[in-house]
Design a protein around this motif. Sequence first.
Motif, PDB file in Angstrom:
ATOM      1  N   GLN A 190       0.830  -1.206   0.000  1.00 58.10           N
ATOM      2  CA  GLN A 190       0.000   0.000   0.000  1.00 58.10           C
ATOM      3  C   GLN A 190       0.864   1.257   0.000  1.00 58.10           C
ATOM      4  OE1 GLN A 190      -2.670   0.340   3.316  1.00 58.10           O
ATOM      5  NE2 GLN A 190      -4.113   1.555   2.149  1.00 58.10           N
ATOM      6  N   GLN A 191       2.137   1.114   0.378  1.00 56.60           N
ATOM      7  CA  GLN A 191       3.009   2.250   0.399  1.00 56.60           C
ATOM      8  C   GLN A 191       3.708   2.484  -0.922  1.00 56.60           C
ATOM      9  OE1 GLN A 191       3.531   4.489   2.785  1.00 56.60           O
ATOM     10  NE2 GLN A 191       1.926   3.569   4.001  1.00 56.60           N
ATOM     11  N   GLN A 192       3.474   1.654  -1.925  1.00 59.20           N
ATOM     12  CA  GLN A 192       4.204   1.764  -3.169  1.00 59.20           C
ATOM     13  C   GLN A 192       3.713   2.919  -4.025  1.00 59.20           C
ATOM     14  OE1 GLN A 192       3.867  -2.118  -5.040  1.00 59.20           O
ATOM     15  NE2 GLN A 192       5.973  -2.557  -4.549  1.00 59.20           N
ATOM     16  N   VAL A 193       4.639   3.425  -4.819  1.00 60.58           N
ATOM     17  CA  VAL A 193       4.320   4.364  -5.878  1.00 60.58           C
ATOM     18  C   VAL A 193       4.872   3.755  -7.158  1.00 60.58           C
ATOM     19  CG1 VAL A 193       4.671   6.676  -6.775  1.00 60.58           C
ATOM     20  CG2 VAL A 193       4.418   6.342  -4.323  1.00 60.58           C
ATOM     21  N   LYS A 194       3.979   3.496  -8.098  1.00 62.31           N
ATOM     22  CA  LYS A 194       4.384   2.838  -9.340  1.00 62.31           C
ATOM     23  C   LYS A 194       4.580   3.875 -10.435  1.00 62.31           C
ATOM     24  CE  LYS A 194       2.094  -1.484  -8.171  1.00 62.31           C
ATOM     25  NZ  LYS A 194       1.081  -2.503  -8.570  1.00 62.31           N
ATOM     26  N   GLN A 195       5.740   3.826 -11.068  1.00 61.27           N
ATOM     27  CA  GLN A 195       6.112   4.835 -12.054  1.00 61.27           C
ATOM     28  C   GLN A 195       6.348   4.179 -13.409  1.00 61.27           C
ATOM     29  OE1 GLN A 195       9.304   7.371 -10.695  1.00 61.27           O
ATOM     30  NE2 GLN A 195       9.607   8.321 -12.687  1.00 61.27           N
ATOM     31  N   SER A 196       5.907   4.871 -14.457  1.00 61.06           N
ATOM     32  CA  SER A 196       6.122   4.385 -15.824  1.00 61.06           C
ATOM     33  C   SER A 196       6.237   5.572 -16.779  1.00 61.06           C
ATOM     34  CB  SER A 196       4.960   3.471 -16.244  1.00 61.06           C
ATOM     35  OG  SER A 196       3.749   4.207 -16.272  1.00 61.06           O
ATOM     36  N   PRO A 197       6.938   5.409 -17.903  1.00 67.02           N
ATOM     37  CA  PRO A 197       7.724   4.237 -18.281  1.00 67.02           C
ATOM     38  C   PRO A 197       9.067   4.225 -17.561  1.00 67.02           C
ATOM     39  CG  PRO A 197       7.976   5.927 -19.934  1.00 67.02           C
ATOM     40  CD  PRO A 197       7.022   6.480 -18.915  1.00 67.02           C
ATOM     41  N   GLN A 198       9.809   3.162 -17.723  1.00 65.57           N
ATOM     42  CA  GLN A 198      11.127   3.066 -17.117  1.00 65.57           C
ATOM     43  C   GLN A 198      12.113   3.949 -17.854  1.00 65.57           C
ATOM     44  OE1 GLN A 198      12.476  -0.967 -16.923  1.00 65.57           O
ATOM     45  NE2 GLN A 198      14.225  -0.499 -15.623  1.00 65.57           N
ATOM     46  N   SER A 199      11.939   4.036 -19.171  1.00 67.79           N
ATOM     47  CA  SER A 199      12.774   4.915 -19.979  1.00 67.79           C
ATOM     48  C   SER A 199      11.919   5.535 -21.079  1.00 67.79           C
ATOM     49  CB  SER A 199      13.964   4.155 -20.567  1.00 67.79           C
ATOM     50  OG  SER A 199      13.520   3.144 -21.431  1.00 67.79           O
ATOM     51  N   LEU A 200      12.360   6.703 -21.528  1.00 71.23           N
ATOM     52  CA  LEU A 200      11.562   7.469 -22.482  1.00 71.23           C
ATOM     53  C   LEU A 200      12.499   8.264 -23.371  1.00 71.23           C
ATOM     54  CD1 LEU A 200       8.703   8.478 -23.296  1.00 71.23           C
ATOM     55  CD2 LEU A 200       8.933  10.232 -21.523  1.00 71.23           C
ATOM     56  N   ILE A 201      12.258   8.189 -24.668  1.00 71.81           N
ATOM     57  CA  ILE A 201      13.030   8.980 -25.623  1.00 71.81           C
ATOM     58  C   ILE A 201      12.064   9.906 -26.339  1.00 71.81           C
ATOM     59  CG2 ILE A 201      14.505   8.920 -27.668  1.00 71.81           C
ATOM     60  CD1 ILE A 201      15.421   6.137 -26.817  1.00 71.81           C
TER      61      ILE A 201
ATOM     62  N   THR B 257       7.985   8.228  -0.213  1.00 68.32           N
ATOM     63  CA  THR B 257       8.013   6.957  -0.923  1.00 68.32           C
ATOM     64  C   THR B 257       8.240   7.287  -2.388  1.00 68.32           C
ATOM     65  OG1 THR B 257       6.482   5.927   0.636  1.00 68.32           O
ATOM     66  CG2 THR B 257       6.737   4.882  -1.519  1.00 68.32           C
ATOM     67  N   PHE B 258       9.324   6.749  -2.956  1.00 69.14           N
ATOM     68  CA  PHE B 258       9.704   7.096  -4.323  1.00 69.14           C
ATOM     69  C   PHE B 258       9.262   6.049  -5.329  1.00 69.14           C
ATOM     70  CE2 PHE B 258      12.415  10.817  -4.181  1.00 69.14           C
ATOM     71  CZ  PHE B 258      12.743  10.917  -2.839  1.00 69.14           C
ATOM     72  N   GLY B 259       8.957   6.520  -6.526  1.00 66.83           N
ATOM     73  CA  GLY B 259       8.809   5.621  -7.658  1.00 66.83           C
ATOM     74  C   GLY B 259      10.174   5.132  -8.100  1.00 66.83           C
ATOM     75  N   THR B 260      10.191   4.227  -9.060  1.00 71.81           N
ATOM     76  CA  THR B 260      11.442   3.589  -9.474  1.00 71.81           C
ATOM     77  C   THR B 260      12.239   4.413 -10.476  1.00 71.81           C
ATOM     78  OG1 THR B 260      10.149   2.332 -11.057  1.00 71.81           O
ATOM     79  CG2 THR B 260      10.720   1.221  -8.993  1.00 71.81           C
ATOM     80  N   GLY B 261      11.685   5.518 -10.950  1.00 72.40           N
ATOM     81  CA  GLY B 261      12.429   6.416 -11.817  1.00 72.40           C
ATOM     82  C   GLY B 261      12.174   6.196 -13.297  1.00 72.40           C
ATOM     83  N   THR B 262      12.318   7.283 -14.051  1.00 70.91           N
ATOM     84  CA  THR B 262      12.205   7.246 -15.518  1.00 70.91           C
ATOM     85  C   THR B 262      13.417   7.943 -16.103  1.00 70.91           C
ATOM     86  OG1 THR B 262       9.786   7.261 -15.510  1.00 70.91           O
ATOM     87  CG2 THR B 262      10.898   8.034 -17.521  1.00 70.91           C
ATOM     88  N   ARG B 263      14.139   7.222 -16.927  1.00 68.83           N
ATOM     89  CA  ARG B 263      15.300   7.828 -17.581  1.00 68.83           C
ATOM     90  C   ARG B 263      14.820   8.474 -18.873  1.00 68.83           C
ATOM     91  NH1 ARG B 263      20.850   4.609 -18.138  1.00 68.83           N
ATOM     92  NH2 ARG B 263      20.731   5.018 -15.915  1.00 68.83           N
ATOM     93  N   LEU B 264      14.868   9.800 -18.906  1.00 71.89           N
ATOM     94  CA  LEU B 264      14.403  10.571 -20.058  1.00 71.89           C
ATOM     95  C   LEU B 264      15.597  11.001 -20.902  1.00 71.89           C
ATOM     96  CD1 LEU B 264      12.188  12.141 -21.611  1.00 71.89           C
ATOM     97  CD2 LEU B 264      12.601  14.039 -20.030  1.00 71.89           C
ATOM     98  N   THR B 265      15.493  10.745 -22.197  1.00 74.28           N
ATOM     99  CA  THR B 265      16.510  11.185 -23.156  1.00 74.28           C
ATOM    100  C   THR B 265      15.830  12.025 -24.220  1.00 74.28           C
ATOM    101  OG1 THR B 265      17.787   9.156 -22.808  1.00 74.28           O
ATOM    102  CG2 THR B 265      18.307  10.461 -24.756  1.00 74.28           C
ATOM    103  N   ILE B 266      16.324  13.234 -24.384  1.00 77.40           N
ATOM    104  CA  ILE B 266      15.805  14.129 -25.416  1.00 77.40           C
ATOM    105  C   ILE B 266      16.805  14.147 -26.573  1.00 77.40           C
ATOM    106  CG2 ILE B 266      14.974  16.446 -25.939  1.00 77.40           C
ATOM    107  CD1 ILE B 266      13.382  14.957 -23.764  1.00 77.40           C
ATOM    108  N   ILE B 267      16.335  13.756 -27.733  1.00 73.66           N
ATOM    109  CA  ILE B 267      17.219  13.686 -28.905  1.00 73.66           C
ATOM    110  C   ILE B 267      16.985  14.883 -29.811  1.00 73.66           C
ATOM    111  CG2 ILE B 267      17.485  11.189 -28.831  1.00 73.66           C
ATOM    112  CD1 ILE B 267      15.291  10.978 -30.906  1.00 73.66           C
ATOM    113  N   PRO B 268      18.044  15.365 -30.455  1.00 74.12           N
ATOM    114  CA  PRO B 268      17.914  16.567 -31.312  1.00 74.12           C
ATOM    115  C   PRO B 268      16.997  16.325 -32.507  1.00 74.12           C
ATOM    116  CG  PRO B 268      20.207  16.104 -30.799  1.00 74.12           C
ATOM    117  CD  PRO B 268      19.423  14.916 -30.331  1.00 74.12           C
TER     118      PRO B 268
END
Lengths: 114, 112
Positions: A1-12, A103-114
Amino acid sequence: QQQVKQSPQSLIVQKGGISIINCAYENTAFDYFPWYQQFPGKGPALLIAIRPDVSEKKEGRFTISFNKSAKQFSLHIMDSQPGDSATYFCAASVSNFGNEKLTFGTGTRLTIIP
Amino acid sequence: SQTIHQWPATLVQPVGSPLSLECTVEGTSNPNLYWYRQAAGRGLQLLFYSVGIGQISSEVPQNLSASRPQDRQFILSSKKLLLSDSGFYLCAWKQEYQETQYFGPGTRLLVL
């Protein structure tokens, strides 16, 4: 019940586009929802935060949308720039007489491409 | 203004050796202090938090311990490191009755 679910794991996302990161929670007692930005090798830094009494908060190109009934909140980055490339964490906490714990989510690695 | 320091920045230690990581906060008094661990590519796991001198709460059972000998000093220790202790250790502080946590620069620990 304490979880925070984050999506997506990575994003471009292409430069100038909109980046969207989603989080969901179960604990209805959560009453503070911050987003943190972390660059490689650095500590996370607060980006923007919201409380459940508002549905949206905007600071510059960053907007939090909050849906209390769905128990979901999201981060939108408008006009995404290469400098926005980082890992983003959502979090939540319960007001606890000064002893709030995030309580943290698992993170999203964001990459911005030119 | 408030600042938070962590040292060392990087540490390579053999398995079975002791550990001591230090965190200090300047420019505030009676902060809440937190130790987190972040494994590679993972989220932040809360290890310990403290609301005052000598008051330590543990979130995860493990071979680590924490101490708060002074108001603005928080120490993370281990008597014998394990390979699984490798990670990025972050200290954070917040003002009592405020929600925002402020993170330090972190210590990268590699146990070999």
